[in-house]
Design a protein around this motif. Structure first.
Motif, PDB file in Angstrom:
ATOM      1  N   GLN A 159      -9.653  28.611  -8.338  1.00  0.00           N
ATOM      2  CA  GLN A 159      -9.267  27.204  -8.460  1.00  0.00           C
ATOM      3  C   GLN A 159      -9.063  26.920  -9.945  1.00  0.00           C
ATOM      4  OE1 GLN A 159     -11.289  24.068  -6.431  1.00  0.00           O
ATOM      5  NE2 GLN A 159     -11.873  25.334  -4.692  1.00  0.00           N
ATOM      6  N   ARG A 162     -13.209  25.311 -12.098  1.00  0.00           N
ATOM      7  CA  ARG A 162     -14.349  25.954 -11.460  1.00  0.00           C
ATOM      8  C   ARG A 162     -15.379  26.231 -12.532  1.00  0.00           C
ATOM      9  NH1 ARG A 162     -14.958  24.793  -6.320  1.00  0.00           N
ATOM     10  NH2 ARG A 162     -15.270  26.559  -4.935  1.00  0.00           N
ATOM     11  N   PRO A 246     -10.435  19.586  -5.723  1.00  0.00           N
ATOM     12  CA  PRO A 246     -10.156  21.031  -5.758  1.00  0.00           C
ATOM     13  C   PRO A 246      -8.671  21.293  -6.035  1.00  0.00           C
ATOM     14  CG  PRO A 246     -10.252  20.292  -3.484  1.00  0.00           C
ATOM     15  CD  PRO A 246     -10.441  19.065  -4.335  1.00  0.00           C
ATOM     16  N   ILE A 248      -6.539  24.666  -5.452  1.00  0.00           N
ATOM     17  CA  ILE A 248      -6.519  26.079  -5.040  1.00  0.00           C
ATOM     18  C   ILE A 248      -5.415  26.815  -5.795  1.00  0.00           C
ATOM     19  CG2 ILE A 248      -6.311  27.656  -3.072  1.00  0.00           C
ATOM     20  CD1 ILE A 248      -8.617  25.752  -2.726  1.00  0.00           C
ATOM     21  N   ALA A 267      -5.834  18.494  -3.786  1.00  0.00           N
ATOM     22  CA  ALA A 267      -6.043  17.479  -2.760  1.00  0.00           C
ATOM     23  C   ALA A 267      -7.409  16.859  -3.011  1.00  0.00           C
ATOM     24  CB  ALA A 267      -5.997  18.105  -1.376  1.00  0.00           C
ATOM     25  N   TRP A 268      -7.785  15.871  -2.222  1.00  0.00           N
ATOM     26  CA  TRP A 268      -9.111  15.287  -2.371  1.00  0.00           C
ATOM     27  C   TRP A 268     -10.131  16.113  -1.604  1.00  0.00           C
ATOM     28  CZ3 TRP A 268      -4.944  12.251  -0.541  1.00  0.00           C
ATOM     29  CH2 TRP A 268      -4.786  12.272   0.851  1.00  0.00           C
ATOM     30  N   TYR A 269     -11.373  15.880  -1.917  1.00  0.00           N
ATOM     31  CA  TYR A 269     -12.470  16.589  -1.269  1.00  0.00           C
ATOM     32  C   TYR A 269     -12.918  15.910   0.020  1.00  0.00           C
ATOM     33  CZ  TYR A 269     -14.190  20.294  -4.388  1.00  0.00           C
ATOM     34  OH  TYR A 269     -14.360  21.467  -5.071  1.00  0.00           O
ATOM     35  N   THR A 270     -13.486  16.693   0.927  1.00  0.00           N
ATOM     36  CA  THR A 270     -14.335  16.180   1.998  1.00  0.00           C
ATOM     37  C   THR A 270     -15.773  16.360   1.481  1.00  0.00           C
ATOM     38  OG1 THR A 270     -12.758  16.987   3.642  1.00  0.00           O
ATOM     39  CG2 THR A 270     -14.950  16.418   4.442  1.00  0.00           C
ATOM     40  N   GLU A 273     -17.852  19.645   1.708  1.00  0.00           N
ATOM     41  CA  GLU A 273     -17.505  20.857   0.940  1.00  0.00           C
ATOM     42  C   GLU A 273     -18.422  21.005  -0.268  1.00  0.00           C
ATOM     43  OE1 GLU A 273     -13.074  19.650   0.735  1.00  0.00           O
ATOM     44  OE2 GLU A 273     -13.101  21.846   0.712  1.00  0.00           O
ATOM     45  N   ASN A 278     -21.010  23.887  -1.595  1.00  0.00           N
ATOM     46  CA  ASN A 278     -21.052  24.312  -3.004  1.00  0.00           C
ATOM     47  C   ASN A 278     -22.420  24.127  -3.651  1.00  0.00           C
ATOM     48  OD1 ASN A 278     -18.347  24.695  -2.525  1.00  0.00           O
ATOM     49  ND2 ASN A 278     -17.675  22.918  -3.683  1.00  0.00           N
TER      50      ASN A 278
END
Ligand code: ARG
Length: 391
Positions: A159, A162, A246, A248, A267-270, A273, A278
């Motif tokens: 990513q 990171r 994130p 990718i 994109a946005w996070y859920t 995740e 993490n």
């Protein structure tokens, strides 16, 4: 017992499917765009003849801006790993195909290399655009494709943002254990991190056939959220944080017979995740014991369900902190419902919805979401995003 053996069927990697010629795949893409109403059947056949001509004379072809954008959206829609595909039509693309491509890149006899610094600047710009002040965008930047004998550029990072992982003498890790290999690789190139738990790794950019170069990201391109809890004031003292979204960067965009090895996707996070993976996986940040201590839970036995309770509070804290900071984030219940809506919409459009159940079912409370009861086929369709082999 419900059998879930389909979970163990590994998705077929695209690279192992029989090599279809570029022309055939290009034809498939153009006809698919026509079938989805983006151009007429006549225009499609004309475009296919044009591509065949280009292939015959140059060995490759160039996607039109529309083919790139619409094709990338379909690649996302086809990807079986993503719960967020409801928004596939909202994906924006940046055309960076000419960025950093040196003289050697385009013509005969070049080393295929180009300007790593220019790629870096464009990647930083990608992060700023995707961040968008906290209203995170669905953004894909597409860099130079590979051409026969001239592979495109890539980054080594999984990513774009990171954290480093520093292996200690006693075998423990400070930072993200997932990044130990990459951290050691970039240290061998001469990078020195601060040694904290949350040091953002530099980008390692490489044109095949040339030495990789690393670049430190400026802090305004790496926004983070500090994790606090809505009810536990002590939570802040754990010092947890995570990057705001994130991006990718270790997937190849496979489109119409061409491969784009550098195509970072933001994109946005859920919330799960971060909270339920993490920061909590035992082979990642492993913070549940500290959260449980703060909560005063009995951690001497699994049966007290201290992990489950700590996991929930940590995930709640992530959601709360992103909301407080005004950063886009969704919860797993919403994400699951959107996914099922997407699936139903796809069925109505006469398409199936390729999905890998084990990848889309949320990491917590799976059985409370509609995905739990459903069954999916992780079919690999083109166009798609496929994982890069490790550098
Ligand atoms: N699970 C990965 C992470 O925690 C990100 C994968 C993509 N997720 C997304 N919401 N688009 O960093």
């Amino acid at each position: 017992m419900v059998t879930t053996s389909f979970l163990r069927v590994p998705p077929t990697p695209l690279s192992s499917t029989p090599a279809q010629s570029v022309a055939a795949e290009a034809g498939d893409l153009v006809r698919q765009l026509a079938a989805e109403g983006h151009l007429s059947a006549d225009a499609a056949e004309q475009r296919i003849r044009e591509i065949e001509g280009r292939l015959a004379t140059t060995g490759s072809y160039r996607h039109s801006p529309d083919e790139l954008l619409l094709g990338a959206r379909i690649a996302w829609r086809n990807n079986p790993q993503c719960i967020g595909k409801f928004y596939w039509r909202g994906l924006e693309t940046r055309d960076c195909r000419d960025t950093g491509v040196g003289d050697g890149g385009g013509g005969e006899g070049g080393d295929g290399g180009g300007d790593e610094g220019a790629l870096f600047e464009a990647l930083v710009e990608h992060l700023r655009l995707a961040w968008n002040g906290g209203k995170v965008r669905l953004l894909l930047s597409v860099f130079a494709p590979s051409a026969p004998g001239r592979p495109g550029p890539r980054v080594w990072n999984g990513q774009l943002i990171r954290y480093a992982g520093y292996r200690q003498h006693d075998g423990s890790v400070v930072g993200d254990p997932e990044s130990v290999g990459l951290t050691e690789a970039v240290q061998r190139l001469g990078w020195r991190g601060k040694g904290t738990e949350y040091d953002v790794l530099p980008l390692i950019i490489q044109w095949p056939g040339r030495d990789p170069r690393f670049f430190d990201l400026p802090s305004d391109a790496t926004p983070e959220v500090r994790i606090t809890h809505p009810e536990y004031p002590w939570f802040e003292r754990l010092g947890l944080r995570w990057h705001a979204f994130p991006t990718i960067s270790n997937q190849v965009l496979e489109l119409g017979g061409l491969r784009y090895p550098l195509a970072p996707f933001s994109a946005w996070y859920t919330c799960t995740e971060i909270g339920a993976r993490n920061l909590s996986d035992t082979n990642r940040y492993d913070k549940l014991p500290q959260v449980a201590d703060g909560m005063g839970l009995d951690t001497s036995r699994d049966r007290t369900l201290w992990r489950d309770r700590a996991l929930l509070e940590l995930t709640q804290a992530v959601l709360h902190s992103f909301d407080q900071a005004g950063v886009s984030v969704i919860d797993h219940h919403f994400a699951s419902k959107q996914f099922v809506r997407h699936e139903e919409r796809e069925l109505k459009s006469g398409r199936t919805c390729p999905a890998d159940w084990s990848a889309i079912v949320p990491a917590t409370s799976g059985s409370t979401t509609p995905i739990w009861q459903r069954r999916y086929e992780p079919t690999r369709e083109r166009p798609n995003f496929t994982p890069h082999p490790a550098p």
